[in-house]
Motif scaffolding. Sequence first.
Motif, PDB file in Angstrom:
ATOM      1  N   CYS A 190      68.484  17.593   1.090  1.00  0.00           N
ATOM      2  CA  CYS A 190      67.328  18.446   1.406  1.00  0.00           C
ATOM      3  C   CYS A 190      66.292  17.666   2.200  1.00  0.00           C
ATOM      4  CB  CYS A 190      66.699  18.988   0.119  1.00  0.00           C
ATOM      5  SG  CYS A 190      67.682  20.257  -0.717  1.00  0.00           S
ATOM      6  N   ALA A 191      65.970  16.455   1.758  1.00  0.00           N
ATOM      7  CA  ALA A 191      64.977  15.639   2.459  1.00  0.00           C
ATOM      8  C   ALA A 191      65.430  15.341   3.883  1.00  0.00           C
ATOM      9  CB  ALA A 191      64.739  14.342   1.688  1.00  0.00           C
ATOM     10  N   ASP A 192      66.705  15.002   4.040  1.00  0.00           N
ATOM     11  CA  ASP A 192      67.241  14.703   5.367  1.00  0.00           C
ATOM     12  C   ASP A 192      67.163  15.933   6.272  1.00  0.00           C
ATOM     13  OD1 ASP A 192      68.825  13.019   7.265  1.00  0.00           O
ATOM     14  OD2 ASP A 192      70.334  14.569   6.928  1.00  0.00           O
ATOM     15  N   PHE A 193      67.506  17.084   5.731  1.00  0.00           N
ATOM     16  CA  PHE A 193      67.472  18.320   6.495  1.00  0.00           C
ATOM     17  C   PHE A 193      66.052  18.609   6.974  1.00  0.00           C
ATOM     18  CE2 PHE A 193      70.094  22.161   7.236  1.00  0.00           C
ATOM     19  CZ  PHE A 193      69.133  23.012   7.742  1.00  0.00           C
ATOM     20  N   ILE A 194      65.086  18.508   6.083  1.00  0.00           N
ATOM     21  CA  ILE A 194      63.695  18.816   6.427  1.00  0.00           C
ATOM     22  C   ILE A 194      63.164  17.844   7.470  1.00  0.00           C
ATOM     23  CG2 ILE A 194      61.344  18.882   5.505  1.00  0.00           C
ATOM     24  CD1 ILE A 194      62.706  19.822   2.820  1.00  0.00           C
ATOM     25  N   ARG A 195      63.460  16.568   7.322  1.00  0.00           N
ATOM     26  CA  ARG A 195      62.944  15.577   8.265  1.00  0.00           C
ATOM     27  C   ARG A 195      63.538  15.764   9.661  1.00  0.00           C
ATOM     28  NH1 ARG A 195      63.802  10.669   3.883  1.00  0.00           N
ATOM     29  NH2 ARG A 195      62.125  11.334   2.473  1.00  0.00           N
ATOM     30  N   ARG A 196      64.802  16.169   9.729  1.00  0.00           N
ATOM     31  CA  ARG A 196      65.468  16.280  11.030  1.00  0.00           C
ATOM     32  C   ARG A 196      65.290  17.651  11.687  1.00  0.00           C
ATOM     33  NH1 ARG A 196      71.419  14.245  10.223  1.00  0.00           N
ATOM     34  NH2 ARG A 196      71.394  14.289  12.506  1.00  0.00           N
ATOM     35  N   LEU A 197      65.062  18.686  10.876  1.00  0.00           N
ATOM     36  CA  LEU A 197      64.911  20.038  11.421  1.00  0.00           C
ATOM     37  C   LEU A 197      63.482  20.553  11.305  1.00  0.00           C
ATOM     38  CD1 LEU A 197      67.387  21.637  12.582  1.00  0.00           C
ATOM     39  CD2 LEU A 197      68.116  19.923  10.915  1.00  0.00           C
ATOM     40  N   GLY A 198      62.564  19.706  10.842  1.00  0.00           N
ATOM     41  CA  GLY A 198      61.204  20.137  10.547  1.00  0.00           C
ATOM     42  C   GLY A 198      60.576  21.068  11.569  1.00  0.00           C
ATOM     43  N   PRO A 199      60.547  20.715  12.861  1.00  0.00           N
ATOM     44  CA  PRO A 199      59.890  21.574  13.848  1.00  0.00           C
ATOM     45  C   PRO A 199      60.554  22.942  14.016  1.00  0.00           C
ATOM     46  CG  PRO A 199      60.167  19.341  14.692  1.00  0.00           C
ATOM     47  CD  PRO A 199      60.976  19.434  13.442  1.00  0.00           C
ATOM     48  N   ARG A 200      61.805  23.083  13.555  1.00  0.00           N
ATOM     49  CA  ARG A 200      62.511  24.346  13.741  1.00  0.00           C
ATOM     50  C   ARG A 200      62.609  25.167  12.463  1.00  0.00           C
ATOM     51  NH1 ARG A 200      67.144  23.719  18.337  1.00  0.00           N
ATOM     52  NH2 ARG A 200      66.596  25.929  18.519  1.00  0.00           N
ATOM     53  N   LEU A 201      61.959  24.694  11.395  1.00  0.00           N
ATOM     54  CA  LEU A 201      61.998  25.436  10.136  1.00  0.00           C
ATOM     55  C   LEU A 201      61.063  26.643  10.202  1.00  0.00           C
ATOM     56  CD1 LEU A 201      61.995  22.670   7.368  1.00  0.00           C
ATOM     57  CD2 LEU A 201      63.911  24.090   8.108  1.00  0.00           C
ATOM     58  N   PHE A 202      61.639  27.827  10.026  1.00  0.00           N
ATOM     59  CA  PHE A 202      60.870  29.065   9.981  1.00  0.00           C
ATOM     60  C   PHE A 202      60.640  29.546   8.557  1.00  0.00           C
ATOM     61  CE2 PHE A 202      62.155  31.071  14.358  1.00  0.00           C
ATOM     62  CZ  PHE A 202      61.360  30.146  15.012  1.00  0.00           C
ATOM     63  N   HIS A 203      61.527  29.140   7.615  1.00  0.00           N
ATOM     64  CA  HIS A 203      61.625  29.875   6.360  1.00  0.00           C
ATOM     65  C   HIS A 203      62.405  29.012   5.372  1.00  0.00           C
ATOM     66  CE1 HIS A 203      63.465  33.681   4.296  1.00  0.00           C
ATOM     67  NE2 HIS A 203      62.228  33.524   3.865  1.00  0.00           N
ATOM     68  N   VAL A 204      62.107  29.146   4.073  1.00  0.00           N
ATOM     69  CA  VAL A 204      62.823  28.377   3.050  1.00  0.00           C
ATOM     70  C   VAL A 204      63.221  29.293   1.901  1.00  0.00           C
ATOM     71  CG1 VAL A 204      62.661  26.498   1.364  1.00  0.00           C
ATOM     72  CG2 VAL A 204      61.616  26.227   3.621  1.00  0.00           C
ATOM     73  N   HIS A 205      64.487  29.230   1.515  1.00  0.00           N
ATOM     74  CA  HIS A 205      64.986  29.871   0.301  1.00  0.00           C
ATOM     75  C   HIS A 205      64.978  28.828  -0.815  1.00  0.00           C
ATOM     76  CE1 HIS A 205      67.510  33.261   2.385  1.00  0.00           C
ATOM     77  NE2 HIS A 205      66.242  33.577   2.262  1.00  0.00           N
ATOM     78  N   ARG A 217      56.768  18.695  -0.926  1.00  0.00           N
ATOM     79  CA  ARG A 217      56.021  17.573  -0.340  1.00  0.00           C
ATOM     80  C   ARG A 217      56.628  17.180   1.013  1.00  0.00           C
ATOM     81  NH1 ARG A 217      55.856  14.621  -4.747  1.00  0.00           N
ATOM     82  NH2 ARG A 217      53.913  15.605  -5.396  1.00  0.00           N
ATOM     83  N   GLU A 218      57.957  17.182   1.091  1.00  0.00           N
ATOM     84  CA  GLU A 218      58.622  16.910   2.374  1.00  0.00           C
ATOM     85  C   GLU A 218      58.271  17.993   3.401  1.00  0.00           C
ATOM     86  OE1 GLU A 218      60.347  14.388   3.371  1.00  0.00           O
ATOM     87  OE2 GLU A 218      61.025  13.350   1.563  1.00  0.00           O
ATOM     88  N   LEU A 219      58.235  19.235   2.958  1.00  0.00           N
ATOM     89  CA  LEU A 219      57.878  20.333   3.865  1.00  0.00           C
ATOM     90  C   LEU A 219      56.449  20.170   4.375  1.00  0.00           C
ATOM     91  CD1 LEU A 219      59.459  23.303   1.873  1.00  0.00           C
ATOM     92  CD2 LEU A 219      60.216  22.485   4.119  1.00  0.00           C
TER      93      LEU A 219
END
Length: 281
Positions: free
Chosen positions: A187-202, A228-230
């Motif tokens: 999850c942390a890796d996903f957020i750090r690498r895709l952060g600018p493209r995150l629209f929504h979180v389930h 916190r990562e978000l």
Amino acid sequence: MRIGTTTMVFWNDPASEAVRKIADAGFDAAEIWIEHVDRLGDENEYERVARALAQTGLAATVHCPILDLNITSPNAGIRAESLRQQIRALRKARDLGAELFVLHPGRVATQWDDLDEHRRLQREALERLLEEADALGMRIGFENMEVRNPLHTVKTADDMLQALAPFSHPLLGVTLDIAHLGDQQLCADFIRRLGPRLFHVHASDAADDGRPHLPLGTGVLDLAEIVRELRAQNYRGLLSLEVVIPGGDVERLRREGEKARQALRSSAAGPENPAATRPTC
């Protein structure tokens, strides 16, 4: 960060009634599952859902249809019907005033499918759906799937980056499902690498054997750390719960919402000020 939840919690009720129960449970938004609205076979249910959203003041997202559908199916007939239903759902999302359309990326039919062909079909489906989204002004959140399912191909940060690489469209972003990853570091890796493209979180929890959509705090995920990562990525979108609650228990759903709010409070307080996370009267 606003907190929402899916109408699927109240699958046995009409979707319009589910919206009202979500509002009664104290949420800020409802995620409308298209199949939940359609299950009555009554097109007027869309008007009732729109009325419930307006009267409760809830924001809305819409989840794409998924039952027996696959936008990357090697069967051309299934693929065409899947795409037709996604386009219809996008238009319904616009009519409902939704701020986002959640899209599943498709899957292979067998573990021996040609991945290059699969990715070509996925790219072509996204291109067509983005044409429609552009005409409607509707954002699409492309959702990551379960890491332990061998038929899904868009699961980790690497997979998502590969799928999105051909696109720079501002209406195409990511719906992160943390339980589909089922691992804190993923999850942390996903957020750090895709952060600018995150629209929504389930949001929901996951068991150590991979079972997703458990009640918060009952599995291996620490939602406060994920939030916190978000926050570190300046995420300001919805945190939408996808917790399985048998029987559509409103009070249990209310408690899940409070757990999510506690995670938001804890993440805002930060580890340097633990006293700020103590409940107050």
